[in-house]
Design an enzyme around this catalytic site. Structure first.
Site, PDB file in Angstrom:
ATOM      1  CE  LYS A   1      31.337  47.993  44.577  1.00 18.40           C
ATOM      2  NZ  LYS A   1      30.595  47.130  46.024  1.00 18.40           N
TER       3      LYS A   1
ATOM      4  CB  SER B   1      34.233  36.652  41.242  1.00 20.04           C
ATOM      5  OG  SER B   1      33.477  37.163  41.304  1.00 20.04           O
ATOM      6  CB  THR B   2      36.515  34.488  36.852  1.00 18.08           C
ATOM      7  OG1 THR B   2      37.669  34.981  37.051  1.00 18.08           O
ATOM      8  CG2 THR B   2      36.233  34.024  35.312  1.00 18.08           C
TER       9      THR B   2
ATOM     10  CD  GLU C   1      44.873  43.037  36.488  1.00 16.16           C
ATOM     11  OE1 GLU C   1      44.774  41.511  36.925  1.00 16.16           O
ATOM     12  OE2 GLU C   1      45.334  43.711  35.679  1.00 16.16           O
TER      13      GLU C   1
ATOM     14  CB  CYS D   1      44.031  37.427  42.668  1.00 18.10           C
ATOM     15  SG  CYS D   1      45.087  38.587  42.591  1.00 18.10           S
TER      16      CYS D   1
ATOM     17  CD  GLU E   1      39.942  32.395  42.636  1.00 18.47           C
ATOM     18  OE1 GLU E   1      39.489  33.213  43.127  1.00 18.47           O
ATOM     19  OE2 GLU E   1      41.846  33.116  43.012  1.00 18.47           O
TER      20      GLU E   1
HETATM   21  P1  NAD Z   1      33.264  40.008  43.628  1.00 18.66           P
HETATM   22  O1  NAD Z   1      33.618  39.755  42.224  1.00 18.66           O
HETATM   23  O2  NAD Z   1      32.101  39.704  44.331  1.00 18.66           O
HETATM   24  O3  NAD Z   1      33.252  41.544  43.958  1.00 18.66           O
HETATM   25  C1  NAD Z   1      34.349  42.113  43.526  1.00 18.66           C
HETATM   26  C2  NAD Z   1      33.708  43.579  43.570  1.00 18.66           C
HETATM   27  O4  NAD Z   1      32.449  43.908  42.766  1.00 18.66           O
HETATM   28  C3  NAD Z   1      33.218  44.117  45.078  1.00 18.66           C
HETATM   29  O5  NAD Z   1      33.262  45.213  45.505  1.00 18.66           O
HETATM   30  C4  NAD Z   1      31.835  44.062  44.684  1.00 18.66           C
HETATM   31  O6  NAD Z   1      31.002  44.204  45.257  1.00 18.66           O
HETATM   32  C5  NAD Z   1      31.642  44.132  43.252  1.00 18.66           C
HETATM   33  N1  NAD Z   1      30.448  43.336  42.181  1.00 18.66           N
HETATM   34  C6  NAD Z   1      29.806  42.455  43.023  1.00 18.66           C
HETATM   35  N2  NAD Z   1      29.027  42.523  42.195  1.00 18.66           N
HETATM   36  C7  NAD Z   1      28.862  43.204  40.543  1.00 18.66           C
HETATM   37  C8  NAD Z   1      28.516  44.273  39.425  1.00 18.66           C
HETATM   38  N3  NAD Z   1      26.873  43.072  39.120  1.00 18.66           N
HETATM   39  N4  NAD Z   1      28.073  45.164  39.179  1.00 18.66           N
HETATM   40  C9  NAD Z   1      29.383  45.567  39.519  1.00 18.66           C
HETATM   41  N5  NAD Z   1      30.780  45.520  40.330  1.00 18.66           N
HETATM   42  C10 NAD Z   1      30.053  44.826  41.048  1.00 18.66           C
HETATM   43  O7  NAD Z   1      34.481  39.650  44.854  1.00 18.66           O
HETATM   44  P2  NAD Z   1      35.407  38.989  45.642  1.00 18.66           P
HETATM   45  O8  NAD Z   1      34.284  38.162  46.382  1.00 18.66           O
HETATM   46  O9  NAD Z   1      34.972  40.759  46.393  1.00 18.66           O
HETATM   47  O10 NAD Z   1      36.329  38.492  45.686  1.00 18.66           O
HETATM   48  C11 NAD Z   1      37.609  37.899  45.544  1.00 18.66           C
HETATM   49  C12 NAD Z   1      37.350  37.513  43.886  1.00 18.66           C
HETATM   50  O11 NAD Z   1      38.539  38.452  43.435  1.00 18.66           O
HETATM   51  C13 NAD Z   1      38.362  35.949  44.124  1.00 18.66           C
HETATM   52  O12 NAD Z   1      37.779  35.877  42.672  1.00 18.66           O
HETATM   53  C14 NAD Z   1      40.267  36.682  43.434  1.00 18.66           C
HETATM   54  O13 NAD Z   1      40.629  35.906  42.496  1.00 18.66           O
HETATM   55  C15 NAD Z   1      39.367  38.043  42.572  1.00 18.66           C
HETATM   56  N6  NAD Z   1      40.466  38.850  42.424  1.00 18.66           N
HETATM   57  C16 NAD Z   1      41.672  38.996  41.591  1.00 18.66           C
HETATM   58  C17 NAD Z   1      42.753  39.627  41.279  1.00 18.66           C
HETATM   59  C18 NAD Z   1      43.416  40.066  40.585  1.00 18.66           C
HETATM   60  O14 NAD Z   1      44.634  40.736  40.307  1.00 18.66           O
HETATM   61  N7  NAD Z   1      43.288  39.236  39.825  1.00 18.66           N
HETATM   62  C19 NAD Z   1      43.221  40.989  43.085  1.00 18.66           C
HETATM   63  C20 NAD Z   1      42.073  40.469  43.946  1.00 18.66           C
HETATM   64  C21 NAD Z   1      41.313  39.487  43.863  1.00 18.66           C
END
Ligand code: NAD
Length: 452
Positions: free
Chosen positions: A155, A209-210, A230, A264, A355
């Protein structure tokens, strides 16, 4: 009701295309198809599965320009980054293409017979991808998952579905059988959540996101579903006075402002030893002002726009702290923000703790090694970080002292497909990439065969 999403080019706010989003029934249908495909994919001879993955890698390489252009237009990534990202998918596939023929179990000495272990695939693996690095992050999940004999449902993030959609077409072109590699554009609350609740999805690989990661982990507990997380980061770039200060300062903008800070691993905290502060800031200011924020199609671009207006507003809310200096950014349409260097009042300042995920960095000073380690570890996150020093003993002591998963010394690069990547504390759970990645996409089965 059919759901759609208008994909926006963040560099100029134009609509790129409209993508159909899957509903629950469609999601279930694709998961069922992936589960059916698993039965044949897992039994393909290891050498044949390896050949198919090598072919997939070659097809991705042959389309690197096209894939890079998709990411420039869809995510505002610079040309240099987008090409690296397409290559990273091809390289990760090629690296893990060596795995099917080397997925060894063990023979363990026991009385009364022989004992052997097998590394069995899990089944359907769900991969939930964020918008910041759509191609590589998908690849770090799907390449080892496929190599281990799993099928995948991917996804992409709502903002950035286009490269994953194209990769699914390229997988078919490469000969990956129908149903093995599936991309499901959709909402997190519908498609992503279904990966968590559907019993045929045996593992969830989540990057994001966390806060969402915590809810996924809690949801997976219900079926004791395997999960890799991650998550976020607040990484430190620690610069000792004995370092090559000019080199550390020249590299510091790229370490945090790459991908407009939406990384990240961004080193969004700079810790400089007090005696080197003035010299560092002098060099750093020159480097920040030289950092080119411009049309991401230009080969000279160091940084493009932020992904969305929402992200722009979230980042802007951090700019109420004292500013040391800024770089420049284009005006007009698009989510453009200049790189900004803050001098927070103390370690409780918001910019020091949270962050930001944008082109903003905070600088503070420290007195000695032990204070540097304490300051770096004063965070709920622990993903990456850099240490700059010419003293090898100090490099070793600080590397062992800082609680993060991916550190670099006299360098700012933390990601290589050959080496493990992942976080301590609330930055994640488990590791991706490197020689051990297959372990998190397999179950160990132990079989005892009696000699009687
Ligand atoms: P997000 O958590 O909002 O979304 C990430 C993914 O999860 C998207 O595809 C989203 O549609 C999906 N999602 C959202 N709600 C969901 C739910 N309830 N159930 C299942 N899936 C769901 O994060 P974002 O805004 O897309 O990305 C930014 C964040 O990602 C930042 O906090 C960043 O640090 C983190 N990040 C971490 C790494 C790592 O390797 N540690 C890498 C890239 C990004």
């Amino acid at each position: 009701m059919s759901l759609t999403y208008d994909v926006i080019n963040p560099a100029n706010e134009s609509v790129v295309t409209t993508v159909a989003l899957l509903n629950l029934e469609q999601t279930d249908a694709v998961i069922a198809q992936a589960s059916k495909a698993f039965e044949s994919w897992r039994t393909i001879a290891p050498g044949d599965r390896a050949r198919l993955l090598r072919r997939f890698s070659e097809v991705v390489s042959a389309h690197r320009e096209e894939l890079a252009q998709i990411e420039i237009t869809n995510a505002g990534h610079t040309r240099g980054n987008a090409l690296w990202e397409a290559d990273n998918v091809a390289n990760t596939l090629m690296y893990f293409a060596a795995a099917p023929e080397r997925l060894f179990g063990r023979q363990i000495p026991v009385p009364g017979g022989i004992d052997i272990t097998f590394k069995e695939p899990l089944g359907v693996v769900g991969i939930i991808v964020p918008w910041n690095f759509p191609m590589p992050i998908a690849g770090w999940g799907f390449a080892p998952a496929l190599a281990a004999g799993n099928t995948v449902v991917i996804k992409p993030a709502e903002y950035t579905p286009l490269s994953a959609i194209r990769l699914a077409e390229l997988a078919l072109e490469a000969g990956i059988p129908e149903g093995v590699f599936n991309v499901l554009p959709g909402k997190g609350s519908i498609v992503g959540n279904r990966f968590v609740t559907h019993p045929l999805v045996r593992k969830v690989v989540f990057t994001g996101s966390t806060s969402v990661g915590k809810s996924i982990m809690a949801g997976c507990a219900d079926q004791v579903k395997r999960v890799t997380l991650e998550l976020g980061g607040k990484s430190s770039n620690i610069i000792f006075a004995d370092a090559d200060i000019a080199k550390a300062a020249a590299g510091a903008p790229g370490a945090v402002f790459d991908n407009a800070g939406q990384d990240c691993c961004a080193r969004s905290r700079i810790l400089v030893q007090k005696s080197a502060f003035d010299s560092f800031m002098e060099h750093f200011e020159i480097a920040v002002k030289k950092f080119r924020v411009e049309d991401p199609n230009l080969a000279t671009a160091d940084m493009g726009p932020l992904i969305s207006k929402k992200q722009f507003n979230a980042v802007e809310s951090f700019l109420d702290e004292p500013v040391a200096f800024t770089g420049t950014a284009p005006s007009g349409p698009g989510y453009w923000m200049p790189p900004t260097v803050l001098l927070p009042k103390n370690t409780q300042s918001r910019s020091w703790r949270e962050e930001i995920f944008g082109p903003v960095v905070s600088v503070m000073t420290f007195d000695d090694e032990s204070e540097a380690i304490t300051m770096a570890n004063d965070s709920e996150y622990g993903l990456s970080g850099s240490i700059w020093t010419r003293d090898i003993g100090r490099a070793l002591r600080v590397s062992r002292g800082v609680e993060t998963g991916a550190l670099s010394v006299n360098s700012n690069s933390s990601v290589r497909f050959w080496t493990p990547f992942g976080g301590y504390k609330q930055s994640g759970l488990g590791r991706e990439l490197g020689p051990d990645a297959l372990d998190s996409f397999t179950e160990v089965k132990n079989v005892f065969i009696s000699q009687d």
